[in-house]
Design a protein around this motif. Structure first.
Motif, PDB file in Angstrom:
ATOM      1  N   ARG A 154       5.147   4.859  69.271  1.00 53.23           N
ATOM      2  CA  ARG A 154       3.839   4.357  69.700  1.00 53.23           C
ATOM      3  C   ARG A 154       3.000   5.428  70.390  1.00 53.23           C
ATOM      4  N   ARG A 239       5.515  -4.134  62.847  1.00 51.59           N
ATOM      5  CA  ARG A 239       4.494  -3.114  63.060  1.00 51.59           C
ATOM      6  C   ARG A 239       3.130  -3.600  62.549  1.00 51.59           C
ATOM      7  N   GLY A 380      11.513   2.490  65.024  1.00 56.07           N
ATOM      8  CA  GLY A 380      10.110   2.770  64.777  1.00 56.07           C
ATOM      9  C   GLY A 380       9.829   4.173  64.293  1.00 56.07           C
TER      10      GLY A 380
END
Length: 468
Positions: A154, A239, A380
């Motif tokens: 992120r 996401r 991620g």
């Protein structure tokens, strides 16, 4: 010619120079695989002293090895040769006042990551790097290895969070790049060159770091997934569904969970179902108006309808959220307490995680049947901590550690990934880099090293082979 030790003692004073047994705590790396006794340990108190130490070492022909918290896994922060001085930044721990309007803060390189988090908390600000060693890892070392942590997908790696730097160069001059701006295109991006350079181009002494507002609310869930492919698919859905609110997406296996529960009796697993794969999801927002629980709850329902999620629970308190995170964060400790282990720091494109884990298991069992595989990490960004324990009844890996490392590195490379995701190359992975990266790429790194450090005195034997 002045004795270099006398010169260094004169520069640093009685608190700033350690030798003999006093230098012992700085001598070996975290895994106790690398490090010889250096000439001594310099502990400068400011940038001027760092510069003076580098100049004195250069004049005496001594190597310089910068050291932060020494928590890396590749031996990059300890000496390889006895004619070296370790430069510890542990006395340079000043934390400036945060600038909430600019979203930045100036810190010295020796600041411990956890201390920075604590200092920012009263201001409603955060520095978004979190990792298992944050109680001892220092900012300079995090910059040197371009660390990422659990929120890198992120907020980015350290290179994305460093706005400005101050660096002592190999000739003792100081580059002042302490500019608190994100957009600075007045030439080459020098600040990024030092992120991941492992102290081979210069010594970072200060940094301006990018800050973010602290979340006002969080929503967390622990999920049992049907398999790794399901975890990847559900992660892609999250996401898209949660977008900028997604703050954590961590996976681990039942092998790691079993070891953690076995060796850490205060851990608690609170779901009714066990599975092969688990996913820890966290959402966060700076606004109390965002319905995080509803977003996460509806995503969980969708995952169950699709057959991706087998079981799951949303944390109903901060205490339960902390318990969920401990199940993930104690994976390395549970495996350490089990005994001998091998650590591999891999990254692949997130969509290839399941494929890599399947291929890696086949490779590892061909090398040593019955080896226990504990993959966990950051869904991620595709970072997999691919750790191994010996087969049941064995205490070691039958001398096959190098075979595991080479096979996994080649597999990650073939999938467009990396065998050095978070800890750099250090001393451990130089030969691996030479075999798995193109000669052009490796030669460019050597040229860069030669341009910044023509005498080869800055952390020799780390990241690239010496140009001399």
């Amino acid at each position: 010619m002045t004795d270099p030790i006398v010169a260094l003692r004169g520069i640093l004073g009685p608190k700033g120079w350690l030798s003999g047994d006093d230098a012992q705590p700085y001598q070996r790396d975290w895994l106790n695989r690398y490090g010889v006794r250096p000439v001594g340990v310099a502990r400068p108190a400011n940038t001027a002293e760092v510069a003076a130490v580098v100049k004195a070492c250069r004049q005496a022909g001594l190597a310089v090895v910068p050291q932060g918290g020494n928590t890396g896994l590749c031996g990059g922060a300890v000496a390889e040769q006895p004619d070296a001085v370790i430069v510890s930044l542990s006395r340079m721990t000043a934390i400036g006042e945060p600038d909430p309007e600019s979203g930045s803060i100036a810190v010295e390189a020796g600041v411990v990551l956890a201390a920075l988090h604590e200092a920012l908390e009263p201001h409603g600000l955060m520095f978004p790097v979190h990792l298992g060693a944050e109680g001892s890892a220092r900012i300079g070392g995090l910059i040197g290895t371009n660390a990422g942590g659990s929120q890198a997908f992120r907020f980015g790696m350290m290179q994305d969070l460093v706005l400005g730097l101050e660096v002592v160069m190999a000739d003792g001059t100081v580059w002042d790049g302490m500019r608190a701006v994100q957009k600075d295109n007045a030439g080459y991006q020098l600040r990024k060159l030092f992120c991941g350079s492992e102290g081979t181009l210069g010594i970072v002494t200060q940094a301006i770091l990018r800050l973010y507002p602290s979340p006002k609310q969080r929503a967390s869930a622990l999920l049992v997934m049907s398999d790794f492919a399901a975890a990847v698919s559900f992660g892609a859905f999250l996401r898209g569904e949660a977008g900028e609110f997604l703050a954590g997406l961590e996976f681990f296996s039942d092998v790691g969970l079993t070891l953690a529960l076995k060796h850490l009796p205060d851990l608690a697993y609170q779901l009714e179902t066990r599975g092969d794969v688990y996913l820890l999801v966290e959402m966060a927002s700076g606004s109390t108006r965002v319905p995080l629980d509803d977003i996460l709850g509806s995503a969980l329902e969708w995952g169950m309808e699709q057959g991706l999620v087998v079981d799951g629970a949303l944390a109903n308190s901060g205490a339960q959220r902390a318990q969920f995170w401990r199940l993930r964060e104690e994976q390395p400790e549970g495996q350490r307490l089990q005994g001998e282990q091998l650590k591999h720091d891999i990254s692949v494109p997130p969509g290839a995680i399941a494929r890599f884990i399947e291929a890696g298991a086949k490779l590892c069992h061909e090398i040593l049947p019955g080896v226990r595989i504990n993959p966990f990490g950051h869904l991620g960004d595709g970072n997999i901590h691919y750790n191994l324990s010996p087969p049941e009844g064995r205490a070691d890996f039958d001398g096959k550690a190098a075979a595991f490392a080479e096979a996994l590195a080649a597999s990650a490379t073939d999938m467009g990934g990396s065998f050095a995701a978070e800890h750099g190359l250090g001393r451990a992975k130089i030969a691996m880099a030479d075999r798995n990266r193109s000669p052009v790429e490796r030669e460019l790194m050597v040229r860069l090293k030669d341009a910044f450090d023509p005498s080869g005195m800055m952390n020799p034997g780390v990241s690239v082979r010496s140009p001399l």
